[in-house]
Scaffold this active site. Sequence first.
Site, PDB file in Angstrom:
ATOM      1  N   ASP A 114      35.369  38.015  35.187  1.00 54.07           N
ATOM      2  CA  ASP A 114      35.523  36.619  34.796  1.00 54.07           C
ATOM      3  C   ASP A 114      36.009  36.436  33.372  1.00 54.07           C
ATOM      4  OD1 ASP A 114      34.828  34.963  37.073  1.00 54.07           O
ATOM      5  OD2 ASP A 114      32.874  35.960  36.955  1.00 54.07           O
ATOM      6  N   GLU A 133      32.740  28.128  47.051  1.00 54.38           N
ATOM      7  CA  GLU A 133      32.382  29.443  46.505  1.00 54.38           C
ATOM      8  C   GLU A 133      31.369  29.198  45.391  1.00 54.38           C
ATOM      9  OE1 GLU A 133      35.668  31.367  44.549  1.00 54.38           O
ATOM     10  OE2 GLU A 133      34.550  33.221  44.182  1.00 54.38           O
TER      11      GLU A 133
END
Lengths: 423, 266
Positions: free
Chosen positions: B60, B49
């Site tokens: 995030d 990824e």
Amino acid sequence: MKELFFKTSYDADDRGHFGAYGGRYVPEMLMPALEELEKAYDDARRDPGFARDLTDLYHHFSGRPTPLYHAQNLSRQLGGAQIFIKNEGLNHTGAHKINHCLGQALLAQRMGKKRIIAETGAGQHGLATATVAARFGFECTVFMGEVDVARQRPNVFWMEQLGTEVRPVGFGSRTLKDAVNAALKDWIATVETTHYIIGSCLGPHPYPSMNRDFQAIVGAEVEDQIQDHGFPKPDYVIACVGGGSNSLGIFNAFLDDPEVHLIGVEAGGKGVEKLGDHAARFEGGRPGVVEGYKSFFLQDTDGQLTHTHSISAGLDYAGVGPQIVYLKDRGRLHLTYATDEQAIAAFRMLASTEGILPALESSHAVAEAIKLAPTLPQKKSIVVNLSGRGDKDIFIVAEAVKDSKWLDFLQSVIDREKQSDTK
Amino acid sequence: MNKISERLDQLKTSNTTGLMTHLVLGYPDMPTSIEIARTLARGGADFLEIQIPFSDPVADGPTIMTANQTALDRGITVPECLRAISEICEQVDIPVLIMSYYNLVFSYGTAEFCTAAQKSGVSGLIIPDMPIEEEQDELLFQHADEHDLINITFVSPATSKVRLEKIATFTRGFTYCFSTYGITGSRTELDSHLASYIGEVRKHLDLPLGIGFGIKTPDHIRQIGKIADIAIVGSAIIDQYNTASPDHALQQIGSYVGSLKAATRR
Ligand SMILES: Cc1ncc(COP(=O)(O)O)c(C=O)c1O
């Protein structure tokens, strides 16, 4: 007066889209919370009890209606149209932000939430959030970029006095957009217990519509008040545009009357030629999808948000509410900008002619009125939304007007503290 | 056949848990991040990824956010990232998925981005802020499909049954299940409700499931192996890099991934 909640032909569709803008571009964790909020808001809006409670708070807690004041001295000096000041600065906490904070606090209570979070730029929205959190007994955290914490200390101090935790955000440009980011992240982790009070008409659906509705009382009052001054309706309505809460608040009641000209004023900062020098999204911005909604953003060729600048923290943001873009696209709203310098000049002019100290955000709207009024005949009317009062900006204005006695004062405070420390 | 689907079939036959490892392109710098990609593949990752850095990465946590910021401060661009991804795809055998935020895709042009990704050799997209509700306007799933890319769907502990069923109709390959409420960042313990939540997801989504967010130890991988098909490791790899001495960082990442890989045999 109009009903508290009313529809216009510029409302969003069922999915929160204003034409090509708006929507709900969030990670999966937030979808259920937004669906819950949308439903709760739809219910509340239909509930006469909710409107009654909110109206009561508007009146008795915030001090509404705020006055529509005929600025005769300023109008005379400029020699053109009559300028009226909608003085939202006379609200409790000093700005229009309290309007949507009261609405959202009532809603959060209805949803059984225990904790409130918010982002803030100028600190006005944070202060209003901290205020309603204290009033309703919510635990409260406000996220604020480090740059803004540094330039808006008075509001930080007051939020803390109200029992709110102010969490400085040290990422990215360390301003409003990063505070929004930090608040969204907190919410992702805490959605079950927490309501996020977004501070403007932006973010994912239903925030842009909901906050506009909680602010719409401003324009609804103006619609009645202007008649007391002998005008059937305003010819022009001017408001500064950060995210869009004060502007949509005053515009909403007039959207379906094309005879009322609507003007939004963005922050031109040091000038709009260079990205990074200003926060005028319609001067160099383009469509994007950030922080949960599709709108206009100041960004580089790849789509990275760029840094912005404005002397007023509340306008210093890379995005703008989706309905603002929609109104512009449909030709209903004219957008312009005022620079830092013009805002300061307008601040001084309003202060000296009318004895009103506007917030630096609102000074941008005043600057446009000062430009426009002399070009219009005396029988025309201009309503300026004075979204907030200037008290919070004392440090910035003192610096901008280079007041040496103010520096002496700050130094003396520090010296006194030092002396008492050594004792 | 798409490489992701191929790999999922292989995993099924070999009765092992898939391992998807994440990296931020351009962190700590572009050449090193390309080296990290190769190290992860060599160490036994089944899927890569690769995150293209964004200025406002809303899902995030601090570790990945700082990595995004560092890469951007160095002036990294999307075209550069696509070139680097193309280089990586030539050097590794496993399927590569681009992870990023929707504004970068939208800004590039959704169809154009899918064309570029396919040309680079990419097999899938992971765009957490492009929910299925916006597909009718954005056509990301459609464009991805037309370019033999799998646009990954997402599920969280808060996702309702009704939504699960809607999400199922969009899902190809696997669904990315967020292990818990919260953002990326390594955690010491997995959420105690994980097994029951994944069990509930299974009832409505009869497709391979990946679990990510907070996955860190071989023990986590073993626990995930019992309930899902792929374990997704992100921040913990960056933590490995950040805590190693620069000379040994790649080696340390290699042996770390090796230890995770060893826990994938069921
Ligand atoms: C006094 C004042 N006016 C205007 C704004 C700009 O926001 P909006 O465009 O949402 O009204 C702010 C934001 O903090 C503010 O404090």
